[in-house]
Design an enzyme around this catalytic site. Structure first.
Site, PDB file in Angstrom:
ATOM      1  N   ASP A 103     -27.506  -9.370  55.021  1.00  0.00           N
ATOM      2  CA  ASP A 103     -28.163  -8.613  53.953  1.00  0.00           C
ATOM      3  C   ASP A 103     -27.314  -7.489  53.383  1.00  0.00           C
ATOM      4  O   ASP A 103     -27.838  -6.563  52.766  1.00  0.00           O
ATOM      5  CB  ASP A 103     -29.471  -8.024  54.511  1.00  0.00           C
ATOM      6  CG  ASP A 103     -29.225  -7.154  55.745  1.00  0.00           C
ATOM      7  OD1 ASP A 103     -28.053  -6.853  56.040  1.00  0.00           O
ATOM      8  OD2 ASP A 103     -30.207  -6.775  56.409  1.00  0.00           O
ATOM      9  N   GLU A 146     -28.610 -16.376  58.774  1.00  0.00           N
ATOM     10  CA  GLU A 146     -29.599 -15.321  59.063  1.00  0.00           C
ATOM     11  C   GLU A 146     -30.495 -15.087  57.838  1.00  0.00           C
ATOM     12  O   GLU A 146     -30.693 -13.963  57.372  1.00  0.00           O
ATOM     13  CB  GLU A 146     -28.947 -14.009  59.515  1.00  0.00           C
ATOM     14  CG  GLU A 146     -29.862 -13.113  60.338  1.00  0.00           C
ATOM     15  CD  GLU A 146     -29.245 -11.756  60.650  1.00  0.00           C
ATOM     16  OE1 GLU A 146     -29.054 -10.961  59.724  1.00  0.00           O
ATOM     17  OE2 GLU A 146     -28.940 -11.503  61.832  1.00  0.00           O
ATOM     18  N   GLU A 176     -31.129  -3.309  52.141  1.00  0.00           N
ATOM     19  CA  GLU A 176     -30.934  -4.636  52.743  1.00  0.00           C
ATOM     20  C   GLU A 176     -32.101  -5.596  52.521  1.00  0.00           C
ATOM     21  O   GLU A 176     -31.899  -6.805  52.386  1.00  0.00           O
ATOM     22  CB  GLU A 176     -30.649  -4.493  54.246  1.00  0.00           C
ATOM     23  CG  GLU A 176     -29.294  -3.868  54.568  1.00  0.00           C
ATOM     24  CD  GLU A 176     -29.314  -2.331  54.557  1.00  0.00           C
ATOM     25  OE1 GLU A 176     -30.388  -1.745  54.292  1.00  0.00           O
ATOM     26  OE2 GLU A 176     -28.247  -1.734  54.799  1.00  0.00           O
ATOM     27  N   HIS A 224     -27.544   4.601  62.043  1.00  0.00           N
ATOM     28  CA  HIS A 224     -26.711   4.598  60.837  1.00  0.00           C
ATOM     29  C   HIS A 224     -27.452   4.323  59.541  1.00  0.00           C
ATOM     30  O   HIS A 224     -26.895   4.503  58.476  1.00  0.00           O
ATOM     31  CB  HIS A 224     -25.579   3.567  60.965  1.00  0.00           C
ATOM     32  CG  HIS A 224     -26.020   2.140  60.769  1.00  0.00           C
ATOM     33  ND1 HIS A 224     -26.634   1.416  61.757  1.00  0.00           N
ATOM     34  CD2 HIS A 224     -25.958   1.322  59.693  1.00  0.00           C
ATOM     35  CE1 HIS A 224     -26.906   0.203  61.308  1.00  0.00           C
ATOM     36  NE2 HIS A 224     -26.525   0.122  60.060  1.00  0.00           N
ATOM     37  N   ARG A 272     -29.133   3.907  56.006  1.00  0.00           N
ATOM     38  CA  ARG A 272     -29.178   4.784  54.835  1.00  0.00           C
ATOM     39  C   ARG A 272     -30.519   5.496  54.705  1.00  0.00           C
ATOM     40  O   ARG A 272     -30.577   6.672  54.371  1.00  0.00           O
ATOM     41  CB  ARG A 272     -28.948   3.959  53.556  1.00  0.00           C
ATOM     42  CG  ARG A 272     -27.509   3.927  53.123  1.00  0.00           C
ATOM     43  CD  ARG A 272     -27.282   2.982  51.963  1.00  0.00           C
ATOM     44  NE  ARG A 272     -25.921   2.483  52.035  1.00  0.00           N
ATOM     45  CZ  ARG A 272     -24.900   2.982  51.338  1.00  0.00           C
ATOM     46  NH1 ARG A 272     -25.082   3.969  50.496  1.00  0.00           N
ATOM     47  NH2 ARG A 272     -23.683   2.497  51.482  1.00  0.00           N
ATOM     48  N   HIS A 314     -21.141   5.886  64.166  1.00  0.00           N
ATOM     49  CA  HIS A 314     -20.741   5.101  62.986  1.00  0.00           C
ATOM     50  C   HIS A 314     -19.753   5.924  62.157  1.00  0.00           C
ATOM     51  O   HIS A 314     -19.797   7.152  62.170  1.00  0.00           O
ATOM     52  CB  HIS A 314     -22.018   4.805  62.190  1.00  0.00           C
ATOM     53  CG  HIS A 314     -21.874   3.767  61.127  1.00  0.00           C
ATOM     54  ND1 HIS A 314     -21.232   3.998  59.936  1.00  0.00           N
ATOM     55  CD2 HIS A 314     -22.324   2.483  61.059  1.00  0.00           C
ATOM     56  CE1 HIS A 314     -21.275   2.909  59.192  1.00  0.00           C
ATOM     57  NE2 HIS A 314     -21.931   1.966  59.858  1.00  0.00           N
TER      58      HIS A 314
HETATM   59  C1  UD1 Z   1     -23.367  -1.246  55.819  1.00  0.00           C
HETATM   60  C2  UD1 Z   1     -24.490  -2.189  55.357  1.00  0.00           C
HETATM   61  C3  UD1 Z   1     -25.614  -2.195  56.373  1.00  0.00           C
HETATM   62  C4  UD1 Z   1     -25.103  -2.507  57.768  1.00  0.00           C
HETATM   63  C5  UD1 Z   1     -23.957  -1.566  58.117  1.00  0.00           C
HETATM   64  C6  UD1 Z   1     -23.367  -1.989  59.425  1.00  0.00           C
HETATM   65  C7  UD1 Z   1     -24.833  -2.335  52.940  1.00  0.00           C
HETATM   66  C8  UD1 Z   1     -25.562  -1.789  51.778  1.00  0.00           C
HETATM   67  N1  UD1 Z   1     -25.042  -1.699  54.110  1.00  0.00           N
HETATM   68  O1  UD1 Z   1     -23.914   0.064  55.842  1.00  0.00           O
HETATM   69  O2  UD1 Z   1     -26.565  -3.178  56.006  1.00  0.00           O
HETATM   70  O3  UD1 Z   1     -26.150  -2.320  58.665  1.00  0.00           O
HETATM   71  O4  UD1 Z   1     -22.943  -1.640  57.102  1.00  0.00           O
HETATM   72  O5  UD1 Z   1     -22.685  -0.961  60.035  1.00  0.00           O
HETATM   73  O6  UD1 Z   1     -24.131  -3.287  52.815  1.00  0.00           O
HETATM   74  N2  UD1 Z   1     -16.859   3.929  56.704  1.00  0.00           N
HETATM   75  C9  UD1 Z   1     -15.572   4.170  57.165  1.00  0.00           C
HETATM   76  N3  UD1 Z   1     -14.961   3.186  57.909  1.00  0.00           N
HETATM   77  C10 UD1 Z   1     -15.568   2.022  58.225  1.00  0.00           C
HETATM   78  C11 UD1 Z   1     -16.887   1.802  57.771  1.00  0.00           C
HETATM   79  C12 UD1 Z   1     -17.497   2.766  56.997  1.00  0.00           C
HETATM   80  O7  UD1 Z   1     -14.982   5.193  56.893  1.00  0.00           O
HETATM   81  O8  UD1 Z   1     -14.977   1.194  58.908  1.00  0.00           O
HETATM   82  C13 UD1 Z   1     -17.524   4.979  55.898  1.00  0.00           C
HETATM   83  C14 UD1 Z   1     -17.030   5.070  54.443  1.00  0.00           C
HETATM   84  O9  UD1 Z   1     -16.994   6.415  54.030  1.00  0.00           O
HETATM   85  C15 UD1 Z   1     -18.142   4.344  53.671  1.00  0.00           C
HETATM   86  C16 UD1 Z   1     -19.374   4.711  54.500  1.00  0.00           C
HETATM   87  O10 UD1 Z   1     -18.922   4.702  55.840  1.00  0.00           O
HETATM   88  O11 UD1 Z   1     -18.229   4.776  52.326  1.00  0.00           O
HETATM   89  C17 UD1 Z   1     -20.565   3.807  54.342  1.00  0.00           C
HETATM   90  O12 UD1 Z   1     -20.204   2.434  54.491  1.00  0.00           O
HETATM   91  P1  UD1 Z   1     -21.129   1.288  53.794  1.00  0.00           P
HETATM   92  O13 UD1 Z   1     -20.569  -0.043  54.123  1.00  0.00           O
HETATM   93  O14 UD1 Z   1     -21.324   1.616  52.352  1.00  0.00           O
HETATM   94  O15 UD1 Z   1     -22.536   1.518  54.447  1.00  0.00           O
HETATM   95  P2  UD1 Z   1     -23.013   1.370  55.925  1.00  0.00           P
HETATM   96  O16 UD1 Z   1     -23.982   2.477  56.160  1.00  0.00           O
HETATM   97  O17 UD1 Z   1     -21.876   1.196  56.824  1.00  0.00           O
HETATM   98  N1  UDP Z   2     -21.480  -2.596  67.764  1.00  0.00           N
HETATM   99  C1  UDP Z   2     -20.182  -2.496  68.249  1.00  0.00           C
HETATM  100  N2  UDP Z   2     -19.686  -1.256  68.560  1.00  0.00           N
HETATM  101  C2  UDP Z   2     -20.414  -0.116  68.405  1.00  0.00           C
HETATM  102  C3  UDP Z   2     -21.733  -0.219  67.897  1.00  0.00           C
HETATM  103  C4  UDP Z   2     -22.233  -1.472  67.584  1.00  0.00           C
HETATM  104  O1  UDP Z   2     -19.504  -3.499  68.430  1.00  0.00           O
HETATM  105  O2  UDP Z   2     -19.903   0.968  68.706  1.00  0.00           O
HETATM  106  C5  UDP Z   2     -21.999  -3.918  67.401  1.00  0.00           C
HETATM  107  C6  UDP Z   2     -23.302  -4.293  68.037  1.00  0.00           C
HETATM  108  O3  UDP Z   2     -23.077  -4.978  69.249  1.00  0.00           O
HETATM  109  C7  UDP Z   2     -23.959  -5.179  66.991  1.00  0.00           C
HETATM  110  C8  UDP Z   2     -23.361  -4.705  65.699  1.00  0.00           C
HETATM  111  O4  UDP Z   2     -22.259  -3.881  66.025  1.00  0.00           O
HETATM  112  O5  UDP Z   2     -23.598  -6.546  67.160  1.00  0.00           O
HETATM  113  C9  UDP Z   2     -24.387  -3.964  64.915  1.00  0.00           C
HETATM  114  O6  UDP Z   2     -23.781  -3.346  63.859  1.00  0.00           O
HETATM  115  P1  UDP Z   2     -24.511  -2.202  63.056  1.00  0.00           P
HETATM  116  O7  UDP Z   2     -25.521  -1.524  63.908  1.00  0.00           O
HETATM  117  O8  UDP Z   2     -23.426  -1.381  62.457  1.00  0.00           O
HETATM  118  O9  UDP Z   2     -25.210  -2.993  61.865  1.00  0.00           O
HETATM  119  P2  UDP Z   2     -26.608  -3.763  61.714  1.00  0.00           P
HETATM  120  O10 UDP Z   2     -26.728  -4.759  62.791  1.00  0.00           O
HETATM  121  O11 UDP Z   2     -27.677  -2.709  61.733  1.00  0.00           O
HETATM  122  O12 UDP Z   2     -26.513  -4.370  60.358  1.00  0.00           O
END
Ligand code: UD1
Ligand code: UDP
Length: 386
Positions: free
Chosen positions: A104, A126, A140, A211, A213, A243
């Site tokens: 999603d 999924e 999502e 994490h 939003r 995160h």
């Molecule tokens: C995204 C997904 C969410 C998922 C999550 C998993 C969308 C809208 N959201 O949310 O569904 O649950 O990923 O973790 O697709 N950032 C870093 N390094 C990284 C990753 C993120 O610096 O490796 C920072 C950046 O500043 C970025 C911010 O995190 O702008 C947010 O990342 P983003 O992918 O937009 O949203 P998530 O909250 O991670």
């Molecule tokens: N996860 C990981 N390291 C971490 C935290 C989570 O490998 O420090 C894994 C966790 O096992 C799960 C996935 O990341 O499989 C979940 O990711 P996240 O919570 O970021 O996203 P969501 O599942 O909510 O989309």
């Protein structure tokens, strides 16, 4: 479109951009790689950077193309625009036979949308999870619904998810209940040998991830205050892999001062799995962890107001606690202080699959490509007057 009948391997493009997509598509990428009927190519969009890269090598995912869309504190519309441009260009150049997306995220939504624009069939892994609340989880829930309008194959992890899709008018032959690939990957990682557990304590071990939003800002700070109150009990150690999102760090970094709370960088998957296996219970707003915790017999308290994974709650393995600090403290204490309640949750079992989801997905794709099934239905739809 390639078909097995034409003897050319089916070119399957897996599009992934975030940590959970890498984890949940890794078993499919590995399986496609070892099946001569398919020619897989993995595209990483770079929606995540460090958190994605720390997964791919360990999960043995070979990457074909990489985009670099991530920006600090990215806004959804800007991220979407960058992804549509990058993926559109790539799909026009590569023209795979099928595009596979998972879940999603914005990467999954734009992967499906660009494939649809290029008239390339989409397989959605999924599929069918719903809260029924369009903006929770945000964005999502709507992303997943929209992908459902575009997909040719809907791989639903549970019977409930399959029923949602059927109720939305998706034809039965386009839906397959498979189990969740997260279980396949978890089993694979366990078989490969665990990483290291981040807990080093004789206290009760509470693993926390936050994490989402819709929880960022004051609500997440309130959740942080609840964690401090739990740590003040003195018999608990909390490990919180933070995160990378700056919005999450703004809210939770102050917890570093609290004795009994350990903030750590995101753990790689084997280490996270070992830490989950080594904890007593998990407090989380994560989707994937709601599925993994019951697979490892760990009670999960879900710090959200809705869940698209009610199966774990119904099975008794998880509880939807909400985001109110008092409710979080009370629910956690109730579990820590009541061995019978704890044992009931820990023994509830895993409703998310048997570890064979990947196999079922591959078999279905194989059969459909072998039979030259039309990529997109040309039948009159339900509103046709023909
Ligand atoms: C995204 C997904 C969410 C998922 C999550 C998993 C969308 C809208 N959201 O949310 O569904 O649950 O990923 O973790 O697709 N950032 C870093 N390094 C990284 C990753 C993120 O610096 O490796 C920072 C950046 O500043 C970025 C911010 O995190 O702008 C947010 O990342 P983003 O992918 O937009 O949203 P998530 O909250 O991670
Ligand atoms: N996860 C990981 N390291 C971490 C935290 C989570 O490998 O420090 C894994 C966790 O096992 C799960 C996935 O990341 O499989 C979940 O990711 P996240 O919570 O970021 O996203 P969501 O599942 O909510 O989309």
């Amino acid at each position: 479109m390639s078909t097995f009948a034409s003897n050319a391997p089916v070119r399957a493009m897996l599009v992934l951009g975030t940590r959970p997509e890498a984890i949940k598509l890794a078993p499919l990428a590995r399986a496609l790689e070892s099946d001569p009927q398919f020619e897989p190519v993995v595209v990483t969009t770079g929606q995540h950077r460090e958190m994605l890269h720390q997964m791919l090598d360990l999960l043995r995912v070979e990457v074909g193309f990489t985009l670099d869309v991530m920006r600090n504190r990215q806004q959804l519309s800007d991220l979407t625009a960058r992804l549509v441009k990058g993926l559109g260009t790539l799909l026009r150049a590569q023209r795979p036979d099928v595009v596979i997306v998972q879940g999603d995220t914005t990467t999954a939504l734009t992967g499906a949308l660009c494939a649809f624009y290029e008239r390339i069939p989409v397989a959605h892994v999924e599929a069918g999870l719903r809260t029924g609340v369009p903006d929770n989880p945000f964005p999502e829930e709507l992303n997943r619904c929209l992908i459902g309008r575009m997909a040719r194959w809907h791989f639903a992890p549970t019977e409930r998810a399959a029923r949602h899709l059927a109720a939305e008018g998706i034809a039965a032959e386009q839906i397959l209940t498979t189990g969740n690939t997260v279980v396949d990957n978890l089993q694979w990682v366990l078989a490969e040998g665990l990483g290291s557990c981040a807990f080093h304590t004789t206290r009760r071990r509470v693993l926390v991830t936050l994490h989402r939003r819709e929880n960022q800002g004051e609500r997440m700070r309130g959740m942080g205050r609840a964690l401090c109150r739990l740590a003040e009990r003195g018999d608990v150690e909390i490990v919180l892999p933070l995160h990378k999102s700056p919005a999450v760090r703004d809210a939770l970094l102050p917890l570093a001062r609290q004795e009994g709370i350990h903030l750590v960088e995101p753990l790689d998957y084997p280490d996270f799995t070992a830490t989950l296996a080594g904890c007593d219970l998990v407090l989380t707003d994560s989707g994937g962890i709601q599925e993994e915790a019951p697979s490892l017999g760990k009670p999960a308290l879900v710090l959200r107001t809705t869940t698209e994974r009610p199966e774990a709650v119904e099975a008794g393995a998880a509880r939807l606690v909400g985001t109110d600090p008092d409710a979080i403290v009370a629910a956690t204490a109730a579990l820590l202080d009541d061995p019978a309640a704890y044992a009931r949750m820990a023994g509830a079992g895993n409703p998310f699959g048997d570890g064979r989801a990947t196999e079922r997905i591959l078999t279905q794709l194989s059969e459909d490509f072998a039979a030259d099934v039309p990529a997109v239905s040309t039948e009159p739809g339900p509103y046709s007057t023909a």
